[in-house]
Design a protein around this motif. Sequence first.
Motif, PDB file in Angstrom:
ATOM      1  N   PHE A 129      -6.049   8.252   4.662  1.00  0.00           N
ATOM      2  CA  PHE A 129      -5.335   7.759   5.829  1.00  0.00           C
ATOM      3  C   PHE A 129      -4.013   8.497   5.992  1.00  0.00           C
ATOM      4  CE2 PHE A 129      -2.451   4.576   7.711  1.00  0.00           C
ATOM      5  CZ  PHE A 129      -3.089   4.422   8.924  1.00  0.00           C
ATOM      6  N   TYR A 130      -3.309   8.634   4.880  1.00  0.00           N
ATOM      7  CA  TYR A 130      -2.017   9.330   4.900  1.00  0.00           C
ATOM      8  C   TYR A 130      -2.196  10.778   5.322  1.00  0.00           C
ATOM      9  CZ  TYR A 130       1.886  11.963   3.002  1.00  0.00           C
ATOM     10  OH  TYR A 130       2.925  12.835   2.841  1.00  0.00           O
ATOM     11  N   ASP A 131      -3.164  11.471   4.674  1.00  0.00           N
ATOM     12  CA  ASP A 131      -3.362  12.889   4.985  1.00  0.00           C
ATOM     13  C   ASP A 131      -3.741  13.078   6.449  1.00  0.00           C
ATOM     14  OD1 ASP A 131      -2.762  13.573   2.443  1.00  0.00           O
ATOM     15  OD2 ASP A 131      -4.837  13.600   1.743  1.00  0.00           O
ATOM     16  N   GLY A 132      -4.648  12.214   6.917  1.00  0.00           N
ATOM     17  CA  GLY A 132      -5.063  12.297   8.319  1.00  0.00           C
ATOM     18  C   GLY A 132      -3.876  12.105   9.245  1.00  0.00           C
ATOM     19  N   GLY A 133      -3.031  11.147   8.899  1.00  0.00           N
ATOM     20  CA  GLY A 133      -1.846  10.888   9.716  1.00  0.00           C
ATOM     21  C   GLY A 133      -0.945  12.097   9.786  1.00  0.00           C
ATOM     22  N   GLU A 139     -17.142   4.194  -8.707  1.00  0.00           N
ATOM     23  CA  GLU A 139     -17.783   5.050  -7.707  1.00  0.00           C
ATOM     24  C   GLU A 139     -18.102   4.278  -6.432  1.00  0.00           C
ATOM     25  OE1 GLU A 139     -21.101   6.627  -9.797  1.00  0.00           O
ATOM     26  OE2 GLU A 139     -19.820   7.590 -11.289  1.00  0.00           O
ATOM     27  N   TRP A 140     -18.147   2.958  -6.534  1.00  0.00           N
ATOM     28  CA  TRP A 140     -18.448   2.179  -5.328  1.00  0.00           C
ATOM     29  C   TRP A 140     -17.340   2.274  -4.292  1.00  0.00           C
ATOM     30  CZ3 TRP A 140     -19.998  -3.050  -8.008  1.00  0.00           C
ATOM     31  CH2 TRP A 140     -21.144  -2.826  -8.809  1.00  0.00           C
ATOM     32  N   PHE A 141     -16.119   2.502  -4.822  1.00  0.00           N
ATOM     33  CA  PHE A 141     -15.010   2.486  -3.873  1.00  0.00           C
ATOM     34  C   PHE A 141     -15.066   3.735  -3.018  1.00  0.00           C
ATOM     35  CE2 PHE A 141     -13.710  -0.395  -7.112  1.00  0.00           C
ATOM     36  CZ  PHE A 141     -13.202  -1.440  -6.366  1.00  0.00           C
ATOM     37  N   PRO A 142     -15.328   3.575  -1.737  1.00  0.00           N
ATOM     38  CA  PRO A 142     -15.551   4.750  -0.891  1.00  0.00           C
ATOM     39  C   PRO A 142     -14.280   5.586  -0.765  1.00  0.00           C
ATOM     40  CG  PRO A 142     -15.420   2.769   0.439  1.00  0.00           C
ATOM     41  CD  PRO A 142     -15.386   2.319  -0.978  1.00  0.00           C
ATOM     42  N   GLN A 143     -14.441   6.864  -1.013  1.00  0.00           N
ATOM     43  CA  GLN A 143     -13.303   7.772  -0.936  1.00  0.00           C
ATOM     44  C   GLN A 143     -12.808   7.890   0.501  1.00  0.00           C
ATOM     45  OE1 GLN A 143     -12.586   8.662  -3.994  1.00  0.00           O
ATOM     46  NE2 GLN A 143     -10.645   9.486  -3.319  1.00  0.00           N
ATOM     47  N   ARG A 144     -13.749   7.746   1.430  1.00  0.00           N
ATOM     48  CA  ARG A 144     -13.441   7.933   2.836  1.00  0.00           C
ATOM     49  C   ARG A 144     -12.377   6.952   3.337  1.00  0.00           C
ATOM     50  NH1 ARG A 144     -15.715  10.756   6.725  1.00  0.00           N
ATOM     51  NH2 ARG A 144     -17.307  11.554   5.355  1.00  0.00           N
ATOM     52  N   LEU A 145     -12.384   5.758   2.761  1.00  0.00           N
ATOM     53  CA  LEU A 145     -11.456   4.743   3.262  1.00  0.00           C
ATOM     54  C   LEU A 145     -10.157   4.693   2.467  1.00  0.00           C
ATOM     55  CD1 LEU A 145     -13.935   1.845   3.971  1.00  0.00           C
ATOM     56  CD2 LEU A 145     -12.639   3.167   5.620  1.00  0.00           C
ATOM     57  N   ALA A 146     -10.062   5.591   1.481  1.00  0.00           N
ATOM     58  CA  ALA A 146      -8.896   5.490   0.611  1.00  0.00           C
ATOM     59  C   ALA A 146      -7.608   5.698   1.410  1.00  0.00           C
ATOM     60  CB  ALA A 146      -8.996   6.536  -0.495  1.00  0.00           C
ATOM     61  N   LEU A 147      -6.546   5.099   0.892  1.00  0.00           N
ATOM     62  CA  LEU A 147      -5.266   5.164   1.597  1.00  0.00           C
ATOM     63  C   LEU A 147      -4.756   6.592   1.701  1.00  0.00           C
ATOM     64  CD1 LEU A 147      -3.650   2.079  -0.028  1.00  0.00           C
ATOM     65  CD2 LEU A 147      -3.868   2.438   2.418  1.00  0.00           C
ATOM     66  N   ASN A 148      -5.089   7.390   0.681  1.00  0.00           N
ATOM     67  CA  ASN A 148      -4.633   8.775   0.711  1.00  0.00           C
ATOM     68  C   ASN A 148      -5.228   9.530   1.880  1.00  0.00           C
ATOM     69  OD1 ASN A 148      -2.748   9.416  -1.281  1.00  0.00           O
ATOM     70  ND2 ASN A 148      -4.298   9.029  -2.831  1.00  0.00           N
ATOM     71  N   PRO A 203       0.807  -1.234   0.000  1.00  0.00           N
ATOM     72  CA  PRO A 203       0.000   0.000   0.000  1.00  0.00           C
ATOM     73  C   PRO A 203       0.837   1.280   0.000  1.00  0.00           C
ATOM     74  CG  PRO A 203       0.244  -0.796   2.218  1.00  0.00           C
ATOM     75  CD  PRO A 203       1.103  -1.679   1.365  1.00  0.00           C
ATOM     76  N   PHE A 204       2.115   1.191  -0.352  1.00  0.00           N
ATOM     77  CA  PHE A 204       2.966   2.393  -0.325  1.00  0.00           C
ATOM     78  C   PHE A 204       2.943   3.114  -1.668  1.00  0.00           C
ATOM     79  CE2 PHE A 204       4.985  -0.824   2.452  1.00  0.00           C
ATOM     80  CZ  PHE A 204       4.700  -0.216   3.650  1.00  0.00           C
ATOM     81  N   HIS A 205       2.097   2.620  -2.590  1.00  0.00           N
ATOM     82  CA  HIS A 205       2.123   3.173  -3.947  1.00  0.00           C
ATOM     83  C   HIS A 205       1.581   4.590  -4.000  1.00  0.00           C
ATOM     84  CE1 HIS A 205      -1.977   1.807  -3.385  1.00  0.00           C
ATOM     85  NE2 HIS A 205      -2.316   2.694  -4.295  1.00  0.00           N
ATOM     86  N   ILE A 206       0.941   5.064  -2.920  1.00  0.00           N
ATOM     87  CA  ILE A 206       0.215   6.330  -3.009  1.00  0.00           C
ATOM     88  C   ILE A 206       1.099   7.529  -3.312  1.00  0.00           C
ATOM     89  CG2 ILE A 206      -1.782   5.673  -1.621  1.00  0.00           C
ATOM     90  CD1 ILE A 206      -0.380   6.954   0.764  1.00  0.00           C
ATOM     91  N   TRP A 207       2.418   7.388  -3.100  1.00  0.00           N
ATOM     92  CA  TRP A 207       3.244   8.564  -3.368  1.00  0.00           C
ATOM     93  C   TRP A 207       3.483   8.771  -4.854  1.00  0.00           C
ATOM     94  CZ3 TRP A 207       7.862   8.300  -5.915  1.00  0.00           C
ATOM     95  CH2 TRP A 207       8.540   7.079  -5.937  1.00  0.00           C
ATOM     96  N   LEU A 208       3.450   7.685  -5.627  1.00  0.00           N
ATOM     97  CA  LEU A 208       3.883   7.804  -7.019  1.00  0.00           C
ATOM     98  C   LEU A 208       2.970   8.685  -7.875  1.00  0.00           C
ATOM     99  CD1 LEU A 208       5.986   5.293  -8.750  1.00  0.00           C
ATOM    100  CD2 LEU A 208       4.298   6.419 -10.130  1.00  0.00           C
ATOM    101  N   PRO A 209       1.631   8.550  -7.793  1.00  0.00           N
ATOM    102  CA  PRO A 209       0.790   9.457  -8.597  1.00  0.00           C
ATOM    103  C   PRO A 209       1.031  10.929  -8.266  1.00  0.00           C
ATOM    104  CG  PRO A 209      -0.496   7.612  -7.820  1.00  0.00           C
ATOM    105  CD  PRO A 209       0.820   7.514  -7.136  1.00  0.00           C
ATOM    106  N   ASP A 210       1.280  11.233  -6.988  1.00  0.00           N
ATOM    107  CA  ASP A 210       1.518  12.629  -6.630  1.00  0.00           C
ATOM    108  C   ASP A 210       2.880  13.114  -7.096  1.00  0.00           C
ATOM    109  OD1 ASP A 210      -0.829  13.534  -5.124  1.00  0.00           O
ATOM    110  OD2 ASP A 210      -0.363  11.824  -3.865  1.00  0.00           O
ATOM    111  N   ALA A 211       3.809  12.159  -7.273  1.00  0.00           N
ATOM    112  CA  ALA A 211       5.137  12.537  -7.757  1.00  0.00           C
ATOM    113  C   ALA A 211       5.078  13.008  -9.202  1.00  0.00           C
ATOM    114  CB  ALA A 211       6.096  11.362  -7.629  1.00  0.00           C
ATOM    115  N   MET A 212       3.935  12.803  -9.854  1.00  0.00           N
ATOM    116  CA  MET A 212       3.812  13.215 -11.248  1.00  0.00           C
ATOM    117  C   MET A 212       3.764  14.728 -11.401  1.00  0.00           C
ATOM    118  SD  MET A 212       4.016  10.700 -13.120  1.00  0.00           S
ATOM    119  CE  MET A 212       4.763   9.346 -12.242  1.00  0.00           C
ATOM    120  N   GLU A 213       3.777  15.449 -10.287  1.00  0.00           N
ATOM    121  CA  GLU A 213       3.840  16.906 -10.359  1.00  0.00           C
ATOM    122  C   GLU A 213       5.202  17.379 -10.861  1.00  0.00           C
ATOM    123  OE1 GLU A 213       1.418  18.992 -10.034  1.00  0.00           O
ATOM    124  OE2 GLU A 213       0.089  17.286  -9.652  1.00  0.00           O
ATOM    125  N   ALA A 214       6.172  16.479 -10.882  1.00  0.00           N
ATOM    126  CA  ALA A 214       7.504  16.840 -11.372  1.00  0.00           C
ATOM    127  C   ALA A 214       7.431  17.085 -12.876  1.00  0.00           C
ATOM    128  CB  ALA A 214       8.478  15.715 -11.058  1.00  0.00           C
TER     129      ALA A 214
END
Lengths: 804, 140
Positions: free
Chosen positions: A566-570, A555-564, A228-239
């Motif tokens: 979790f990360y942001d909350g942390g 759309e079924w996949f709840p946004q609330r439980l997304a890993l992102n 579940p550590f993949h969440i950083w890669l899409p955001d790295a696309m800002e480069a």
Amino acid sequence: MSLIHLVILSPLILAIFVPFLHKYFRQIHTGWFVLILPILLFIYFIGFIRSSMNGETYISTMNWIPSLGINFTVYLDGLGLLFALLITGIGALVVLYSIYYLSKEKEALNTFYVYLLMFMGAMLGVVLSDNLIVLYSFWELTSFSSFLLISYWYQREKSRYGAQKSMLITVFGGLAMLAGFVLLYIMTGTFSIREIIANVDIVTADALFIPALILILLGAFTKSAQFPFHIWLPDAMEAPTPVSAYLHSATMVKAGIYLVARMSPIFAGAPEWFWLVSVFGLITLFWGSFSAVKQTDLKGILAFSTISQLGLIMSLLGIGSAAVYYDYLDDNIYTVATMAAVFHLINHATFKGSLFMVVGIVDHETGTRDIRKLGGLMNIMPISFTLALIGSFAMAGLPPFNGFLSKEMFFTGMLHATQIDAWNMDTLGILFPVFAWLASIFTFVYSMILVFKTFTGKYQPEKLDVKPHEAPIGMLISPIILVSLVVIFGFFPNLLSPSLIGPAVSSILPDYFLIEDINIYFWHGWTPELFMTIGVVAFGTFLYLTVAKWGKIYEWFPQRLALNRFYDGGIVALERGSNKFTNSYMTGFMRDYLIIIFGFMVLLLGALIVKLDVFTFNTADAADVGFYEVILAIVMVIATLTVIISKSRLTAIISLGVVGYSQALFFVLFRAPDLALTQLVVETISVALYLLVFYHLPKFKVEITRLRFRLTNFIISVAVGLIVIIIGISANSSRLFESISSYFEAVTYTEAGGKNMVNVILVDFRGFDTLFEGTVLVIAAFGIYMMIKLRLADKKGGVEGEGK
Amino acid sequence: MKVNDLILQTVTTILSFLIITFSIYIFFAGHYTPGGGFIGGLMTSAALVLLLLAFDMKTVKTVFPINFMTVSAIGLLICVLTGVGAMFFNAPFLTHTFGYETFPILGETALATSTIFDIGVYLIVVGVAMTIIQTIGESE
């Protein structure tokens, strides 16, 4: 230091000169200077192919901290060579592309190329180091330079967010990896990977084996963006896109793959390794391809595609590790999986690199990457379209491109996985090919979306900010070269197999694989793999055409439980918590800080003295107290008392000076001229400093009259004094060891050629201390300078915003 | 109020150069007798501080148009580079060596690489001390 050390460090050395090149040759794009280096390095590394084909390895050692077993040992084998060629080869193409992508008028090119070169050097260091600590240092340097590159457009909030995210996740993994390395050191007593591999029996029998395995995998998984550590890669696309092509698809993210491959000889054969690597790889493969379909940003699609392809390679390495379990098999079928992993690694670098570059071109020429706005560009950008088409087909695994071949081998590997007759694979094994097949269908779907939504369909010029046209030729060279490789490797895979794939696989599975074994055929009959591919195409086409209907399931996949989330909350919780904690003791009052510091010191040292029962009072060694010493001591006591009770500041300063000078006289009496000299000058300068600031100090008065506070002050000062006295007496009374001074007396002249022991200790024996003390001094001076200058600027209403 | 500091100024001009000369002697003597980079640097700064006290900030700046921040940075760089230099000879970081050479006037002289390191220390100390004193002195 040999040539190859210089080669690894050369990007870092060039990076020092980049700002000057940028400054003095403004009319030339800085990228041209930088381009020369990766080309030269690529040619240099090509020279090693011949020897690596013969199974030879190249080793060269440079001492760094030999006493701790940390040496900069370069170890070049098939695996390292493959990566070195990828880093320098793709690096050269990316630099060439970036020359046209980044305009020399608008962008801060000097910083860009410094970071890029830093990254290149770090990456070469990672893949060519034999020493784990050196590897770790370079590894963190890649995280660091990637952080700088992602935040290259640091004015944008999303860039900063993405950079921070990638940094936090990859550095966390890196630290875990370091802990794993230390465990390996504890088990074997060496940091050298080769020596650890030679002692692999000790490692596997040790109780620390599993913790080390998990910690090292954490490093690999975070770096290679595994679920579940993949969440950083899409955001790295800002480069900037060249960075995405280089770091986030071709090289850096593959450092995790490299680590798993490099560690395979140590850990492969253990069921934990097999399960963790292959299962996390498969989950990442499936989840990445599934998520890629719902992306609307072209770079977003590619980001999730990279995640999924990294998962694919990872899962293959996992299955390939089963080969070690079956060491009795003559024809070890599991080596195919490792072969496929290496082959796909190369293929992925070629097609994903070219796709990123094409997406960059589309972005550059149309001003958007949103597939809802794009469409019908085929006629306007025919060359880019062709490149994208070939790249996507290779990614989807269609013949005749290289992706097809590695995908077939991937299916072969997955089918072999079902035949493992251990570790419950007889029942669970069937899930491997099923998941692989499902993931391949989604891979097909997003590949088609990528090319056809962009280049076919309705052309909507009203939604674009600029009028699109074909990219300049310079921007197309790099993707054309990469796409040519896609085609060439597709038709002539055996160009690669003996030269690069074979040696690399034999480094991963040293005892189970012969380079001659390898042969990749374009056509191998009507095999189950081929039927799986046909199924992928059929179902994939169906899903692609009906994506509007079934796409709603996302759309079924709840946004609330997304890993992102979790990360942001942390992150928010962490910030709040640390803020609260810091505020509780950072009150802004000097007296509070002093109370905390001294109170802590008294409690810690006092408790230790009581607990260890170390107080001794022994006068056997003491010398006679002379007349002058008594006088000096009395003077010092009087001066100190004067400081405490004096009513004016000037008196206090002068009395303090008296204490210092008397101390210097003590040094004279004890025949320590060096210390006396230093003390005298330090005292003089600090008194001068006092006099300088004297004028600005507030009026001297006894500010606090509250009895409680004065009582606290009194108790703490008495306690500090007592503790210091006790420590001094105890230290003098108990000699647990022979004094080290006799050693220095003996070797000062013979080892360092000096007669002044103090000086020789400072510069020779403890030069490291002196170096860091100097660093601390310089940092302190700069800090004072900044603080005072900024305060002055603020008062004048000068520097605003930036400086604060 | 007109300050009468003629005597102080006159003495300082002579004295500060004496101190600087002595500090350089002390610096080179360091390997064999009391002295070295740290104390030499401090002594040089002391001479400069004396000038600062006798004259004003501006005069000293025109006499020594030096950015002391750069001085300390250069010092640190020298220290690090001496350390790195050892690595080119396949010796660990910060390994020093020494030898003896005969020169026309000086005769046989000991040469040690640690002197280069010590120059770095010297520059750091001068740079740091002067940076701090100048910035604090200027903040009015």
